[in-house]
Design a protein around this motif. Structure first.
Motif, PDB file in Angstrom:
ATOM      1  N   GLU A  47      -9.012  70.480 -17.291  1.00 49.84           N
ATOM      2  CA  GLU A  47      -8.527  69.899 -16.051  1.00 49.84           C
ATOM      3  C   GLU A  47      -9.078  68.486 -15.855  1.00 49.84           C
ATOM      4  OE1 GLU A  47      -9.747  71.995 -12.538  1.00 49.84           O
ATOM      5  OE2 GLU A  47     -11.882  71.740 -12.942  1.00 49.84           O
ATOM      6  N   PHE A  48      -8.288  67.691 -15.162  1.00 48.38           N
ATOM      7  CA  PHE A  48      -8.636  66.318 -14.849  1.00 48.38           C
ATOM      8  C   PHE A  48      -9.779  66.285 -13.843  1.00 48.38           C
ATOM      9  CE2 PHE A  48      -8.246  61.962 -13.742  1.00 48.38           C
ATOM     10  CZ  PHE A  48      -8.281  61.887 -12.349  1.00 48.38           C
ATOM     11  N   VAL A  49     -10.695  65.333 -14.025  1.00 54.88           N
ATOM     12  CA  VAL A  49     -11.807  65.141 -13.094  1.00 54.88           C
ATOM     13  C   VAL A  49     -11.724  63.763 -12.437  1.00 54.88           C
ATOM     14  CG1 VAL A  49     -14.312  64.973 -12.854  1.00 54.88           C
ATOM     15  CG2 VAL A  49     -13.312  66.703 -14.371  1.00 54.88           C
ATOM     16  N   ALA A  50     -11.660  62.706 -13.260  1.00 54.12           N
ATOM     17  CA  ALA A  50     -11.662  61.340 -12.716  1.00 54.12           C
ATOM     18  C   ALA A  50     -11.116  60.384 -13.751  1.00 54.12           C
ATOM     19  CB  ALA A  50     -13.084  60.925 -12.315  1.00 54.12           C
ATOM     20  N   ILE A  51     -10.605  59.251 -13.258  1.00 53.13           N
ATOM     21  CA  ILE A  51     -10.106  58.201 -14.142  1.00 53.13           C
ATOM     22  C   ILE A  51     -10.469  56.849 -13.556  1.00 53.13           C
ATOM     23  CG2 ILE A  51      -7.827  58.153 -13.032  1.00 53.13           C
ATOM     24  CD1 ILE A  51      -6.624  57.458 -15.771  1.00 53.13           C
ATOM     25  N   ILE A  52     -10.684  55.895 -14.432  1.00 52.82           N
ATOM     26  CA  ILE A  52     -10.965  54.529 -14.013  1.00 52.82           C
ATOM     27  C   ILE A  52     -10.092  53.600 -14.845  1.00 52.82           C
ATOM     28  CG2 ILE A  52     -12.929  54.299 -15.615  1.00 52.82           C
ATOM     29  CD1 ILE A  52     -14.298  52.583 -13.385  1.00 52.82           C
ATOM     30  N   SER A  53      -9.535  52.600 -14.193  1.00 50.56           N
ATOM     31  CA  SER A  53      -8.655  51.666 -14.879  1.00 50.56           C
ATOM     32  C   SER A  53      -9.441  50.777 -15.832  1.00 50.56           C
ATOM     33  CB  SER A  53      -7.910  50.806 -13.858  1.00 50.56           C
ATOM     34  OG  SER A  53      -8.843  50.037 -13.115  1.00 50.56           O
ATOM     35  N   TRP A  54      -8.722  50.074 -16.708  1.00 51.21           N
ATOM     36  CA  TRP A  54      -9.350  49.252 -17.729  1.00 51.21           C
ATOM     37  C   TRP A  54     -10.301  48.223 -17.145  1.00 51.21           C
ATOM     38  CZ3 TRP A  54      -8.617  44.003 -17.619  1.00 51.21           C
ATOM     39  CH2 TRP A  54      -7.574  43.556 -16.786  1.00 51.21           C
ATOM     40  N   SER A  55      -9.968  47.709 -15.970  1.00 54.61           N
ATOM     41  CA  SER A  55     -10.792  46.675 -15.349  1.00 54.61           C
ATOM     42  C   SER A  55     -11.907  47.253 -14.482  1.00 54.61           C
ATOM     43  CB  SER A  55      -9.920  45.789 -14.476  1.00 54.61           C
ATOM     44  OG  SER A  55      -9.419  46.529 -13.371  1.00 54.61           O
ATOM     45  N   GLY A  56     -11.800  48.541 -14.181  1.00 58.55           N
ATOM     46  CA  GLY A  56     -12.741  49.157 -13.258  1.00 58.55           C
ATOM     47  C   GLY A  56     -12.329  49.023 -11.812  1.00 58.55           C
ATOM     48  N   GLY A  57     -11.195  48.387 -11.575  1.00 62.32           N
ATOM     49  CA  GLY A  57     -10.788  48.117 -10.204  1.00 62.32           C
ATOM     50  C   GLY A  57     -10.133  49.277  -9.482  1.00 62.32           C
TER      51      GLY A  57
END
Length: 125
Positions: A47-57
């Motif tokens: 299951e999915f927990v968290a994601i962060i974009s390439w820039s961290g934004g």
């Protein structure tokens, strides 16, 4: 391409852990990828927990962890982190980091190209 997750362990309920995922590879440019954390408990689907974009934004969390977990990244160190606070026994699972080519953030595991080997998190009650 290698994703090396670490930082798991045994902790009491209410405690904290910080997971790290160091990436490497001649053909892998860390800053070109969104990075996600997933988890899988025994007998359950990943299951999915968290994601962060390439820039961290941009970040996005599963409802079950929002407000307790924080995802962050250091593009200079090719590393993504997951700070986990107020841990609960139901957070017990193997945690995996994964890399997704950046365009649109997604929580679907099949959209991720690369996966780490997983690190075990066990929360005792």
């Amino acid at each position: 391409v290698q994703l090396q997750a670490s930082g798991g362990g045994l902790v009491q309920a209410g405690g904290s852990l910080r997971l790290s995922c160091v990436t490497s590879g001649r053909t892998f440019t860390f800053s070109n990828y969104n990075m996600g954390w997933f988890r899988q408990a025994p007998g359950k689907e990943r299951e999915f927990v968290a994601i962060i974009s390439w820039s961290g934004g941009t970040t996005y969390y599963a409802v079950s962890v929002k407000g307790r977990f924080t995802i962050s990244r250091d593009n200079a160190a090719n590393t993504v982190y997951l700070q986990m606070n107020s841990l609960k026994p139901e957070d017990t699972a193997v945690y995996y980091c994964a890399a997704q080519p950046s365009v649109v953030l997604t929580t679907t595991p099949r959209e991720y190209n690369y996966w780490g080997q997983g690190t075990q998190v066990t929360v005792s009650s």
